[in-house]
Design a protein around this motif. Structure first.
Motif, mmCIF file in Angstrom:
data_model
loop_
_atom_site.group_PDB
_atom_site.id
_atom_site.type_symbol
_atom_site.label_atom_id
_atom_site.label_comp_id
_atom_site.label_asym_id
_atom_site.label_seq_id
_atom_site.Cartn_x
_atom_site.Cartn_y
_atom_site.Cartn_z
ATOM 1 N N MET A 6 4.321 16.079 19.473
ATOM 2 C CA MET A 6 3.941 15.075 18.481
ATOM 3 C C MET A 6 4.759 13.807 18.689
ATOM 4 S SD MET A 6 3.948 15.279 14.313
ATOM 5 C CE MET A 6 2.381 16.148 14.307
ATOM 6 N N LEU A 7 4.086 12.629 18.638
ATOM 7 C CA LEU A 7 4.772 11.357 18.775
ATOM 8 C C LEU A 7 5.403 10.976 17.437
ATOM 9 C CD1 LEU A 7 2.130 9.332 20.840
ATOM 10 C CD2 LEU A 7 4.268 10.329 21.656
ATOM 11 N N ASN A 8 6.717 10.870 17.417
ATOM 12 C CA ASN A 8 7.436 10.552 16.192
ATOM 13 C C ASN A 8 7.510 9.038 16.018
ATOM 14 O OD1 ASN A 8 8.807 11.033 13.826
ATOM 15 N ND2 ASN A 8 10.812 11.073 14.813
ATOM 16 N N GLY A 9 6.336 8.406 16.025
ATOM 17 C CA GLY A 9 6.254 6.969 15.859
ATOM 18 C C GLY A 9 5.237 6.625 14.800
ATOM 19 N N ILE A 10 4.741 5.384 14.837
ATOM 20 C CA ILE A 10 3.798 4.896 13.843
ATOM 21 C C ILE A 10 2.523 4.452 14.541
ATOM 22 C CG2 ILE A 10 3.355 3.128 12.095
ATOM 23 C CD1 ILE A 10 6.376 2.975 11.651
ATOM 24 N N GLY A 11 1.387 4.887 14.021
ATOM 25 C CA GLY A 11 0.099 4.351 14.438
ATOM 26 C C GLY A 11 -0.341 3.295 13.440
ATOM 27 N N LEU A 12 -1.010 2.266 13.922
ATOM 28 C CA LEU A 12 -1.460 1.172 13.064
ATOM 29 C C LEU A 12 -2.969 1.057 13.192
ATOM 30 C CD1 LEU A 12 -0.702 -1.212 11.199
ATOM 31 C CD2 LEU A 12 -0.433 -2.621 13.267
ATOM 32 N N VAL A 13 -3.695 1.171 12.052
ATOM 33 C CA VAL A 13 -5.158 1.152 12.044
ATOM 34 C C VAL A 13 -5.622 -0.006 11.168
ATOM 35 C CG1 VAL A 13 -7.247 2.414 11.429
ATOM 36 C CG2 VAL A 13 -5.300 3.637 12.429
ATOM 37 N N LEU A 14 -6.497 -0.859 11.724
ATOM 38 C CA LEU A 14 -6.913 -2.090 11.061
ATOM 39 C C LEU A 14 -8.419 -2.090 10.837
ATOM 40 C CD1 LEU A 14 -4.754 -4.524 13.241
ATOM 41 C CD2 LEU A 14 -4.122 -3.442 11.072
ATOM 42 N N ALA A 15 -8.828 -2.141 9.577
ATOM 43 C CA ALA A 15 -10.245 -2.120 9.223
ATOM 44 C C ALA A 15 -10.893 -3.475 9.478
ATOM 45 C CB ALA A 15 -10.407 -1.735 7.752
ATOM 46 N N GLY A 16 -12.242 -3.484 9.540
ATOM 47 C CA GLY A 16 -12.988 -4.722 9.667
ATOM 48 C C GLY A 16 -13.236 -5.368 8.316
ATOM 49 N N GLY A 17 -13.492 -6.697 8.317
ATOM 50 C CA GLY A 17 -13.763 -7.373 7.057
ATOM 51 C C GLY A 17 -13.759 -8.887 7.126
ATOM 52 N N ALA A 28 -5.751 11.337 17.450
ATOM 53 C CA ALA A 28 -5.948 12.185 18.629
ATOM 54 C C ALA A 28 -4.723 12.183 19.539
ATOM 55 C CB ALA A 28 -7.171 11.729 19.408
ATOM 56 N N MET A 29 -3.870 11.178 19.401
ATOM 57 C CA MET A 29 -2.634 11.121 20.185
ATOM 58 C C MET A 29 -1.518 11.933 19.544
ATOM 59 S SD MET A 29 -2.557 7.051 21.102
ATOM 60 C CE MET A 29 -0.913 7.222 21.847
ATOM 61 N N ASP A 30 -1.831 12.569 18.395
ATOM 62 C CA ASP A 30 -0.847 13.365 17.672
ATOM 63 C C ASP A 30 0.327 12.510 17.187
ATOM 64 O OD1 ASP A 30 -0.668 15.889 16.637
ATOM 65 O OD2 ASP A 30 0.534 16.717 18.269
ATOM 66 N N VAL A 31 -0.016 11.328 16.651
ATOM 67 C CA VAL A 31 0.993 10.432 16.093
ATOM 68 C C VAL A 31 1.391 10.942 14.715
ATOM 69 C CG1 VAL A 31 1.478 8.076 15.339
ATOM 70 C CG2 VAL A 31 0.097 8.479 17.388
ATOM 71 N N LYS A 32 2.679 11.012 14.454
ATOM 72 C CA LYS A 32 3.159 11.643 13.223
ATOM 73 C C LYS A 32 2.841 10.813 11.986
ATOM 74 C CE LYS A 32 7.225 13.937 11.239
ATOM 75 N NZ LYS A 32 8.644 14.291 11.447
ATOM 76 N N TYR A 33 2.988 9.489 12.077
ATOM 77 C CA TYR A 33 2.784 8.608 10.929
ATOM 78 C C TYR A 33 1.734 7.552 11.277
ATOM 79 C CZ TYR A 33 7.317 10.606 9.682
ATOM 80 O OH TYR A 33 8.345 11.465 9.417
ATOM 81 N N ILE A 34 0.806 7.308 10.361
ATOM 82 C CA ILE A 34 -0.251 6.324 10.599
ATOM 83 C C ILE A 34 -0.367 5.407 9.381
ATOM 84 C CG2 ILE A 34 -2.693 5.929 11.078
ATOM 85 C CD1 ILE A 34 -2.830 8.666 12.378
ATOM 86 N N ILE A 35 -0.226 4.095 9.619
ATOM 87 C CA ILE A 35 -0.455 3.088 8.582
ATOM 88 C C ILE A 35 -1.894 2.609 8.708
ATOM 89 C CG2 ILE A 35 0.145 0.784 7.771
ATOM 90 C CD1 ILE A 35 2.985 1.259 8.736
ATOM 91 N N VAL A 36 -2.643 2.705 7.612
ATOM 92 C CA VAL A 36 -4.047 2.277 7.584
ATOM 93 C C VAL A 36 -4.139 1.044 6.684
ATOM 94 C CG1 VAL A 36 -6.416 2.938 7.061
ATOM 95 C CG2 VAL A 36 -4.792 4.674 7.872
ATOM 96 N N VAL A 37 -4.622 -0.057 7.233
ATOM 97 C CA VAL A 37 -4.685 -1.313 6.479
ATOM 98 C C VAL A 37 -6.128 -1.591 6.080
ATOM 99 C CG1 VAL A 37 -4.099 -3.756 6.441
ATOM 100 C CG2 VAL A 37 -2.727 -2.157 7.826
ATOM 101 N N HIS A 38 -6.395 -1.515 4.782
ATOM 102 C CA HIS A 38 -7.724 -1.768 4.235
ATOM 103 C C HIS A 38 -7.894 -3.249 3.905
ATOM 104 C CE1 HIS A 38 -8.604 2.475 3.878
ATOM 105 N NE2 HIS A 38 -7.502 2.678 3.175
#
Length: 357
Positions: free
Chosen positions: A1-12, A207-217
């Motif tokens: 598991m990657l002990n980092g942060i994933g960043l997910v950015l929605a459209g808008g 899918a990269m098994d990232v431990k923490y994911i920030i999702v920006v709505h």
């Protein structure tokens, strides 16, 4: 598991300036260097490319100095126009055109502001494709392949500048408003098409098994099924005040509008993460930062309960039952996001179909 942060950015659309404010706080807190993957759809894909380019000051300057005359109003598109597009696209999914048409029409009104010239301007001025190719982290852009409507994720590191630009153009090619974009003997359109696409592209990061994911709505009324990502902790950054409607949000690329959204993104992210960051700085224990992700699970459940309560009086029994199952069942629907209001208007999705803003 990657002990980092994933960043997910929605459209808008023009609301995307908010995501630059989120990045500003992550930079200030020193968290941006822990990001090990970034993913976006439509304007979120553009901001993901800006993030992977690494120049926050340049990205903020581009957003604050956007030329509104380069931006195309979506104009007036009826459900009949959308139905015609769907028929031409030869749908091969188990969803009727009558169900899709109102959802896509709503999508056009919410996130279809870019002209090709405007988006190309943003990419020329702000995106460093050489830096992306050399970046140690993947930068995913989500598109929808037509006519068979298959979601495709492209890691921009794997393409030269011309191909990467084409992918970003495709990710924002909203149906009806823009022509489909050809790429390597296939054609693509906006990755956030309701039911069929993925406007909140968590999947490639998870899918990269990232431990923490920030999702920006970029809207306030989207539910994410956390149980779909059992190996990751999600924290959702949601606008604490509405980012605006069509004219005062999606199509607002004025300097004042962009500036307000950047500052709001910064403030909302600081509110969500600031206390944990301060504690980590005082105690010099980085792990304290990630307690925010644990706390986000409680806020997520509060959000679910609030939305369910708001809709309880107006949704029919079958919708109530479905939403309750979505928020609590172990076999919750396979969906990246679900907008209860749009669901009421368009019907329950079938199989693995999704509805996102």
């Amino acid at each position: 598991m990657l002990n980092g942060i994933g960043l997910v950015l929605a459209g808008g659309g023009g609301k995307g300036a908010y995501q630059i404010g989120v990045w500003k706080y992550l930079r200030e807190a020193g968290l941006d260097k822990n990001v090990c993957a970034v993913s976006g759809t439509s304007v979120g894909a553009l901001n993901a490319a800006l993030f992977a380019s690494g120049d926050l000051e340049r990205a903020e300057k581009i957003w604050r100095n956007m030329k509104p005359e380069l931006i195309l109003s979506p104009g007036s598109y009826s459900e009949e126009d959308v139905l015609r597009w769907l028929m031409e696209s030869d749908i091969e999914r188990n969803i009727s055109s009558a169900t899709l048409a109102p959802a896509i029409t709503k999508k056009i009104k919410q996130s279809a502001p870019f002209s090709r010239e405007g988006l190309l301007y943003l990419m020329r001025e702000g995106v460093d494709f050489d830096a992306i190719r050399a970046a140690p982290i993947p930068c995913f852009a989500t598109c929808l392949r037509v006519p068979k409507f298959k979601v495709r994720r492209f890691d921009l590191r794997e393409f030269d500048a011309d191909e990467a630009q084409t992918i970003l153009l495709a990710s924002s090619a909203i149906p009806v408003v823009f022509d489909r974009v050809p790429f390597r003997n296939e054609t693509y359109c906006d990755g956030g098409v309701p039911f069929l696409g993925d406007n909140i592209p968590i999947a490639p990061v998870a899918a990269m098994d990232v431990k923490y994911i920030i999702v920006v709505h970029l809207t306030q009324d989207v539910l994410i099924n956390h149980k779909k990502y059992p190996n990751s902790k999600l924290i959702e950054i949601t606008p604490q005040s509405d980012l605006g409607g069509l004219m005062d949000g999606t199509l607002d690329f004025s300097a004042g509008g962009a500036g307000r959204r950047i500052e709001q993104g910064y403030a909302d992210t600081k509110k969500a993460l600031g206390g944990f960051v301060d504690a980590a700085m005082i105690h010099r224990q980085n792990e304290l930062i990630f307690q925010a992700f644990e706390e986000s699970e409680r806020r997520y459940q509060d959000k679910v309960n609030m939305l369910l309560a708001q809709k309880k009086g107006s949704l029919r029994d079958d919708y109530d039952e479905m939403l309750e199952e979505f928020s609590s069942a172990d076999d919750a629907p396979d969906a990246p996001g679900m907008d209860a209001e749009a669901l009421l208007q368009t019907g329950i999705p079938t199989e693995d179909d999704v509805l996102t803003l």
